[in-house]
Design a protein around this motif. Structure first.
Motif, PDB file in Angstrom:
ATOM      1  N   ALA A  43       0.913  -1.342  -0.462  1.00 53.13           N
ATOM      2  CA  ALA A  43       0.094   0.338   0.095  1.00 53.13           C
ATOM      3  C   ALA A  43       0.706   1.511   0.383  1.00 53.13           C
ATOM      4  O   ALA A  43       0.952   2.649  -0.121  1.00 53.13           O
ATOM      5  CB  ALA A  43      -0.778   0.336   1.261  1.00 53.13           C
ATOM      6  N   GLN A  44       2.335   1.534   0.236  1.00 55.73           N
ATOM      7  CA  GLN A  44       3.554   2.762   0.464  1.00 55.73           C
ATOM      8  C   GLN A  44       2.334   3.282   1.014  1.00 55.73           C
ATOM      9  O   GLN A  44       2.629   4.572   0.398  1.00 55.73           O
ATOM     10  CB  GLN A  44       3.807   2.254  -1.218  1.00 55.73           C
ATOM     11  CG  GLN A  44       4.309   1.493  -1.632  1.00 55.73           C
ATOM     12  CD  GLN A  44       4.336   1.847  -3.035  1.00 55.73           C
ATOM     13  OE1 GLN A  44       4.578   2.915  -3.881  1.00 55.73           O
ATOM     14  NE2 GLN A  44       4.593   1.182  -3.878  1.00 55.73           N
ATOM     15  N   ILE A  45       1.929   3.592   2.347  1.00 56.84           N
ATOM     16  CA  ILE A  45       1.840   4.439   2.845  1.00 56.84           C
ATOM     17  C   ILE A  45       2.199   5.926   3.147  1.00 56.84           C
ATOM     18  O   ILE A  45       3.249   5.335   3.535  1.00 56.84           O
ATOM     19  CB  ILE A  45       0.487   3.724   4.242  1.00 56.84           C
ATOM     20  CG1 ILE A  45      -0.586   3.161   4.272  1.00 56.84           C
ATOM     21  CG2 ILE A  45      -0.047   5.379   4.890  1.00 56.84           C
ATOM     22  CD1 ILE A  45      -1.051   1.970   4.681  1.00 56.84           C
ATOM     23  N   GLN A  46       1.845   7.057   3.290  1.00 60.86           N
ATOM     24  CA  GLN A  46       3.313   8.304   2.976  1.00 60.86           C
ATOM     25  C   GLN A  46       2.389   8.252   4.218  1.00 60.86           C
ATOM     26  O   GLN A  46       1.476   8.425   4.561  1.00 60.86           O
ATOM     27  CB  GLN A  46       2.912   9.343   2.343  1.00 60.86           C
ATOM     28  CG  GLN A  46       3.297   8.057   0.797  1.00 60.86           C
ATOM     29  CD  GLN A  46       4.682   7.389   0.412  1.00 60.86           C
ATOM     30  OE1 GLN A  46       5.906   8.283   1.405  1.00 60.86           O
ATOM     31  NE2 GLN A  46       4.713   6.129   0.202  1.00 60.86           N
ATOM     32  N   ARG A  47       3.364   9.346   4.698  1.00 63.21           N
ATOM     33  CA  ARG A  47       2.808   9.816   6.239  1.00 63.21           C
ATOM     34  C   ARG A  47       1.493  11.197   6.098  1.00 63.21           C
ATOM     35  O   ARG A  47       0.845  11.364   6.891  1.00 63.21           O
ATOM     36  CB  ARG A  47       4.399  11.325   6.633  1.00 63.21           C
ATOM     37  CG  ARG A  47       4.766  12.091   6.350  1.00 63.21           C
ATOM     38  CD  ARG A  47       5.758  12.163   6.281  1.00 63.21           C
ATOM     39  NE  ARG A  47       6.393  13.449   5.138  1.00 63.21           N
ATOM     40  CZ  ARG A  47       7.262  14.404   5.623  1.00 63.21           C
ATOM     41  NH1 ARG A  47       7.864  14.416   7.144  1.00 63.21           N
ATOM     42  NH2 ARG A  47       7.740  15.229   4.626  1.00 63.21           N
ATOM     43  N   ALA A  48       1.224  11.768   5.572  1.00 61.72           N
ATOM     44  CA  ALA A  48       0.666  12.827   5.383  1.00 61.72           C
ATOM     45  C   ALA A  48      -1.173  12.472   4.581  1.00 61.72           C
ATOM     46  O   ALA A  48      -1.863  12.752   4.332  1.00 61.72           O
ATOM     47  CB  ALA A  48       0.648  13.548   4.524  1.00 61.72           C
ATOM     48  N   ASP A  49      -1.367  10.711   4.343  1.00 62.62           N
ATOM     49  CA  ASP A  49      -2.218  10.343   3.817  1.00 62.62           C
ATOM     50  C   ASP A  49      -3.275  10.186   3.853  1.00 62.62           C
ATOM     51  O   ASP A  49      -3.530   9.813   5.517  1.00 62.62           O
ATOM     52  CB  ASP A  49      -1.813   8.293   3.281  1.00 62.62           C
ATOM     53  CG  ASP A  49      -0.923   8.545   1.205  1.00 62.62           C
ATOM     54  OD1 ASP A  49      -0.455   9.813   0.990  1.00 62.62           O
ATOM     55  OD2 ASP A  49      -0.500   7.337   0.959  1.00 62.62           O
ATOM     56  N   SER A  50      -4.355  10.001   3.658  1.00 65.36           N
ATOM     57  CA  SER A  50      -6.186   9.887   3.621  1.00 65.36           C
ATOM     58  C   SER A  50      -6.178   8.582   4.000  1.00 65.36           C
ATOM     59  O   SER A  50      -6.063   7.529   1.917  1.00 65.36           O
ATOM     60  CB  SER A  50      -6.614  11.435   3.246  1.00 65.36           C
ATOM     61  OG  SER A  50      -7.874  10.314   3.920  1.00 65.36           O
ATOM     62  N   VAL A  51      -6.369   8.135   4.762  1.00 61.82           N
ATOM     63  CA  VAL A  51      -6.421   6.216   4.108  1.00 61.82           C
ATOM     64  C   VAL A  51      -7.617   5.622   4.285  1.00 61.82           C
ATOM     65  O   VAL A  51      -8.153   5.613   5.382  1.00 61.82           O
ATOM     66  CB  VAL A  51      -5.881   4.752   5.036  1.00 61.82           C
ATOM     67  CG1 VAL A  51      -5.251   3.755   4.175  1.00 61.82           C
ATOM     68  CG2 VAL A  51      -3.892   5.556   4.359  1.00 61.82           C
ATOM     69  N   LEU A  52      -8.101   4.648   3.258  1.00 63.87           N
ATOM     70  CA  LEU A  52     -10.007   4.156   3.920  1.00 63.87           C
ATOM     71  C   LEU A  52      -9.320   1.927   3.978  1.00 63.87           C
ATOM     72  O   LEU A  52      -9.101   2.053   3.146  1.00 63.87           O
ATOM     73  CB  LEU A  52     -10.585   4.041   2.659  1.00 63.87           C
ATOM     74  CG  LEU A  52     -12.351   3.485   2.934  1.00 63.87           C
ATOM     75  CD1 LEU A  52     -12.638   4.038   3.966  1.00 63.87           C
ATOM     76  CD2 LEU A  52     -12.673   3.962   1.385  1.00 63.87           C
ATOM     77  N   ASP A  53      -9.708   2.006   5.051  1.00 63.63           N
ATOM     78  CA  ASP A  53      -9.792   0.769   5.335  1.00 63.63           C
ATOM     79  C   ASP A  53     -11.016  -0.163   5.137  1.00 63.63           C
ATOM     80  O   ASP A  53     -12.584   0.411   5.690  1.00 63.63           O
ATOM     81  CB  ASP A  53      -9.414   0.015   6.091  1.00 63.63           C
ATOM     82  CG  ASP A  53      -8.947  -1.010   6.892  1.00 63.63           C
ATOM     83  OD1 ASP A  53      -9.659  -1.998   5.920  1.00 63.63           O
ATOM     84  OD2 ASP A  53      -8.758  -1.604   8.253  1.00 63.63           O
ATOM     85  N   VAL A  54     -11.394  -0.622   4.190  1.00 66.19           N
ATOM     86  CA  VAL A  54     -13.037  -1.207   4.014  1.00 66.19           C
ATOM     87  C   VAL A  54     -13.088  -2.695   4.927  1.00 66.19           C
ATOM     88  O   VAL A  54     -12.361  -3.824   4.213  1.00 66.19           O
ATOM     89  CB  VAL A  54     -12.984  -1.822   2.589  1.00 66.19           C
ATOM     90  CG1 VAL A  54     -14.202  -2.006   2.233  1.00 66.19           C
ATOM     91  CG2 VAL A  54     -13.017   0.191   1.864  1.00 66.19           C
ATOM     92  N   GLY A  55     -13.836  -2.801   5.138  1.00 61.07           N
ATOM     93  CA  GLY A  55     -14.460  -3.677   5.992  1.00 61.07           C
ATOM     94  C   GLY A  55     -13.301  -4.103   7.380  1.00 61.07           C
ATOM     95  O   GLY A  55     -12.677  -5.164   7.682  1.00 61.07           O
ATOM     96  N   CYS A  56     -13.477  -3.414   8.228  1.00 59.55           N
ATOM     97  CA  CYS A  56     -11.622  -3.210   8.600  1.00 59.55           C
ATOM     98  C   CYS A  56     -12.149  -4.035  10.301  1.00 59.55           C
ATOM     99  O   CYS A  56     -10.691  -4.067  10.415  1.00 59.55           O
ATOM    100  CB  CYS A  56     -11.374  -1.263   9.368  1.00 59.55           C
ATOM    101  SG  CYS A  56     -13.193  -1.236  10.260  1.00 59.55           S
ATOM    102  N   GLY A  57     -12.958  -4.929  10.278  1.00 55.61           N
ATOM    103  CA  GLY A  57     -13.306  -5.221  11.170  1.00 55.61           C
ATOM    104  C   GLY A  57     -13.436  -4.954  12.857  1.00 55.61           C
ATOM    105  O   GLY A  57     -13.539  -3.530  12.860  1.00 55.61           O
TER     106      GLY A  57
END
Ligand SMILES: C[S@@+](CC[C@H](N)C(=O)[O-])C[C@H]1O[C@@H](n2cnc3c(N)ncnc32)[C@H](O)[C@@H]1O
Length: 280
Positions: A43-57
């Motif tokens: 996913a290479q998440i960067q420090r200022a990213d906005s992230v959506l986790d689908v079905g995050c449990g």
């Protein structure tokens, strides 16, 4: 396809299935760690990213995304109130402030358009009753050039931690039939062709489907793993219908089947998932 599929999913994940996941959360995290690590890396998440986790449990992947996006934000969405309560509890316990959890159906929820840099899902995208509509909705939430990274199960016959107990149980009891390959269920994205067709249809490109296989930890020892299998809603239903003698025979068959997989570190059985990445 049944018209009430979405309702049935919501019921299951708010009911005994959700409660089982909360009770076994720590075990599941250890079992899934090889897949989790690969998905987050992809996913290479960067420090200022906005992230959506689908079905995050219960939220572990959302919390890890929030830590990576420490100047950004992570939103976890799920159908299950009981699992989201656990996710919020864990976020508070770990003092992670840049995250939020919302009860929502990712297939239809009106996410703000093009508002996320990354969409993640660890085994949360196989239960939609209208997968083309769901993936189109998810795509619309991603900004252009945004990244999608999820893991989903391969065919159950390739997953040793299912085939070993299923074969043992089938010696003494009748297992329920698995849902069809295109019905909402853990194995609905087992076909890479279907994954590619769905993602292309939703406007993704750069689609990659990578094989994630290998042994994974299931429990400390054989009795611990038997306890885990017996606690699943499917086994609970099976055992409730079986007589005492059948239940004892099933337990002994599981014991015999699991013993060869005992290692110093615990019981290790093979897992098989796909790591899927794409760009909007
Ligand atoms: C196998 S669990 C995985 C949970 C979590 N991602 C993990 O890895 O532990 C599948 C999750 O997807 C959620 N789910 C299923 N259909 C959904 C939908 N349409 N929208 C949001 N969440 C959904 C369920 O409630 C459940 O929590």
């Amino acid at each position: 396809m049944a018209a009430n599929t979405a309702q049935a999913q919501a019921q299951a994940w708010n009911g005994e299935q959700g409660q089982h996941f909360v009770a076994e959360n720590a075990r599941h995290e250890r079992m899934l760690e090889p897949h989790t690590a690969r998905m987050l890396e992809a996913a290479q998440i960067q420090r200022a990213d906005s992230v959506l986790d689908v079905g995050c449990g219960c939220g572990e992947t959302t919390l890890r995304a929030a830590r990576a996006a420490w100047r950004g934000h992570a939103l976890g969405v799920d159908l299950s109130a009981v699992m989201l309560a656990e996710a919020r509890h864990l976020a508070a316990r770990e003092g992670i402030g840049n995250t939020r959890f919302e009860q929502a159906d990712a297939q239809t929820h009106p996410f703000p358009a093009a508002s996320f840099d990354v969409v993640l899902s660890r085994f949360g995208v196989m239960f939609f009753d209208d997968p083309p509509a769901a993936f189109a909705n998810i795509a619309a939430a991603l900004r252009r050039g945004g990244r999608l990274a999820f893991v989903c199960w391969q065919e159950p016959g390739k997953i040793e931690y299912l085939t070993v107990p299923f074969t043992a149980i089938a010696e003494h009891a009748t297992l329920p039939a698995l849902p069809g390959a295109d019905e909402p269920c853990p194995f609905s994205l087992a076909s890479p062709q279907r994954i590619r067709a769905l993602l292309e249809g939703a406007g993704f490109d750069g689609i990659s489907v990578e094989n994630l296989t290998g042994p994974t930890w299931i429990g400390r020892d054989v009795e611990d793993v038997i306890g885990y299998y017996r606690s699943t809603p499917m086994a609970q239903a099976l055992l409730a219908a079986a007589g005492e003698q059948t239940a004892a025979s099933v337990t002994q068959a599981l014991r015999n089947a699991l013993r060869p997989y005992q290692r110093d570190s615990g019981v290790m059985l093979g897992s098989a998932a796909w790591l899927v990445t794409a760009r909007r």
